[in-house]
Design an enzyme around this catalytic site. Structure first.
Site, PDB file in Angstrom:
ATOM      1  N   TRP A  47      25.879 -23.235  17.693  1.00  0.00           N
ATOM      2  CA  TRP A  47      27.200 -23.857  17.620  1.00  0.00           C
ATOM      3  C   TRP A  47      27.590 -24.282  19.021  1.00  0.00           C
ATOM      4  O   TRP A  47      27.806 -23.437  19.889  1.00  0.00           O
ATOM      5  CB  TRP A  47      28.245 -22.917  17.034  1.00  0.00           C
ATOM      6  CG  TRP A  47      29.609 -23.587  16.996  1.00  0.00           C
ATOM      7  CD1 TRP A  47      29.854 -24.933  16.863  1.00  0.00           C
ATOM      8  CD2 TRP A  47      30.887 -22.964  17.091  1.00  0.00           C
ATOM      9  NE1 TRP A  47      31.205 -25.185  16.886  1.00  0.00           N
ATOM     10  CE2 TRP A  47      31.867 -23.996  17.020  1.00  0.00           C
ATOM     11  CE3 TRP A  47      31.295 -21.633  17.228  1.00  0.00           C
ATOM     12  CZ2 TRP A  47      33.233 -23.721  17.089  1.00  0.00           C
ATOM     13  CZ3 TRP A  47      32.653 -21.368  17.306  1.00  0.00           C
ATOM     14  CH2 TRP A  47      33.612 -22.399  17.224  1.00  0.00           C
ATOM     15  N   GLU A  86      27.059 -29.486  33.180  1.00  0.00           N
ATOM     16  CA  GLU A  86      25.699 -29.396  32.659  1.00  0.00           C
ATOM     17  C   GLU A  86      25.532 -30.171  31.348  1.00  0.00           C
ATOM     18  O   GLU A  86      24.689 -29.841  30.522  1.00  0.00           O
ATOM     19  CB  GLU A  86      25.288 -27.931  32.507  1.00  0.00           C
ATOM     20  CG  GLU A  86      25.285 -27.196  33.848  1.00  0.00           C
ATOM     21  CD  GLU A  86      24.257 -26.089  33.944  1.00  0.00           C
ATOM     22  OE1 GLU A  86      23.379 -25.982  33.075  1.00  0.00           O
ATOM     23  OE2 GLU A  86      24.341 -25.310  34.917  1.00  0.00           O
ATOM     24  N   HIS A 143      20.696 -26.730  33.174  1.00  0.00           N
ATOM     25  CA  HIS A 143      20.434 -28.098  32.717  1.00  0.00           C
ATOM     26  C   HIS A 143      20.644 -29.076  33.867  1.00  0.00           C
ATOM     27  O   HIS A 143      21.638 -29.006  34.576  1.00  0.00           O
ATOM     28  CB  HIS A 143      21.375 -28.476  31.568  1.00  0.00           C
ATOM     29  CG  HIS A 143      21.255 -27.561  30.384  1.00  0.00           C
ATOM     30  ND1 HIS A 143      21.782 -26.284  30.374  1.00  0.00           N
ATOM     31  CD2 HIS A 143      20.651 -27.735  29.181  1.00  0.00           C
ATOM     32  CE1 HIS A 143      21.516 -25.723  29.212  1.00  0.00           C
ATOM     33  NE2 HIS A 143      20.831 -26.580  28.480  1.00  0.00           N
ATOM     34  N   LYS A 170      16.077 -20.238  29.863  1.00  0.00           N
ATOM     35  CA  LYS A 170      16.053 -21.635  29.416  1.00  0.00           C
ATOM     36  C   LYS A 170      16.313 -22.600  30.571  1.00  0.00           C
ATOM     37  O   LYS A 170      17.253 -22.400  31.352  1.00  0.00           O
ATOM     38  CB  LYS A 170      17.110 -21.868  28.330  1.00  0.00           C
ATOM     39  CG  LYS A 170      17.167 -23.324  27.852  1.00  0.00           C
ATOM     40  CD  LYS A 170      18.339 -23.556  26.916  1.00  0.00           C
ATOM     41  CE  LYS A 170      18.394 -25.038  26.512  1.00  0.00           C
ATOM     42  NZ  LYS A 170      19.634 -25.371  25.767  1.00  0.00           N
TER      43      LYS A 170
END
Length: 251
Positions: A47, A86, A143, A170
């Site tokens: 989500w 990001e 990111h 990640k």
């Protein structure tokens, strides 16, 4: 590299798990997207809270979480507020971010929460501690929508996430050339073979980097993000196509 069991899936084992984002702006849109997504061959759902128009109201956020938990059943739920810096949709102060994520992590509805590495070491450690006390796993993330950093820099960031106690590491970056995509794949393999004690999620974004979303089983990325309908990041592949390709590569 240790595996991580989240409800009925195991990250870091076999075919990369398919995660699909929910990016609705209203409660009704979010609920509808969740009901559609569970009809696809998915492994977990994210989500993207930064898309939600009432994300600043904790009672409304918890109402959405309760709805998602009911619709998703045993499908693991990842809660993410992607900051503007990001690639996210809304501006939040660090205080707002912390209040939101702490409320979500302690809500009893989520299985994983995404925390951005550049929020700082102290905050990351605090989120990890709170999450583990509440049976939630932390995905530490970074990111870069502008470029692909040097391999050593990406490895350093992932290792930092691991040092801070995150359960999944990640990084997603923007390639400017085919060589950048190779750098991401090379970095992922080196991280897996030499440094990673936790499952990895890595990707080169955009169409240029699409191969990185498909080759995780070979190079070491445990999760790939696909789209049921609307994408949340450049280069995401439709879920049904993604599933077929992953299975072909696995065989």
């Amino acid at each position: 590299m240790r595996k991580l069991k989240v409800r009925n899936i195991v990250l870091g084992e076999g075919i990369p798990k398919i995660c699909v984002p929910i990016v609705g702006k209203t409660f009704e849109e979010i609920k509808q997207q969740a009901e559609e997504i569970v009809t696809f061959p998915i492994d977990l759902v994210e989500w993207r809270m930064d898309w939600y128009e009432n994300v600043g109201v904790q009672t409304k956020v918890k109402e959405v979480l309760a709805c998602l938990r009911q619709v998703l059943g045993e499908v693991p739920l990842l809660a993410t507020f992607r900051t503007k810096q990001e690639g996210g949709e809304q501006d939040f102060t660090k205080e707002q971010y912390c209040d939101l994520m702490n409320a979500v992590i302690t809500s009893g509805y989520v299985d994983l929460a995404d925390i951005e590495l550049f929020m700082g070491d102290e905050l990351m450690r605090g989120f990890v501690e709170t999450a583990h006390q509440n049976g939630v796993f932390i995905i530490a993330s970074n990111h870069d929508f502008e470029k692909t950093p040097k391999k050593e820099e990406m490895i350093q960031r992932l290792c930092k996430m691991q040092e801070l106690g995150a359960d999944v590491l990640k990084i997603a970056v923007m390639p400017q050339s085919g060589r950048d995509v190779l750098t991401v794949l090379d970095m992922t393999l080196e991280m897996k073979e030499r440094y990673a004690e936790k499952p990895l999620i890595t990707m080169a974004m955009s169409g240029l980097g699409a191969v990185s979303r498909l080759a995780g089983e070979c190079f070491g990325s445990a999760v790939t993000f696909g789209a049921a309908k609307q994408t949340s990041a450049p280069g995401q592949i439709r879920v049904n196509e993604l599933k077929k390709i992953l299975e072909i590569l696995h065989k």
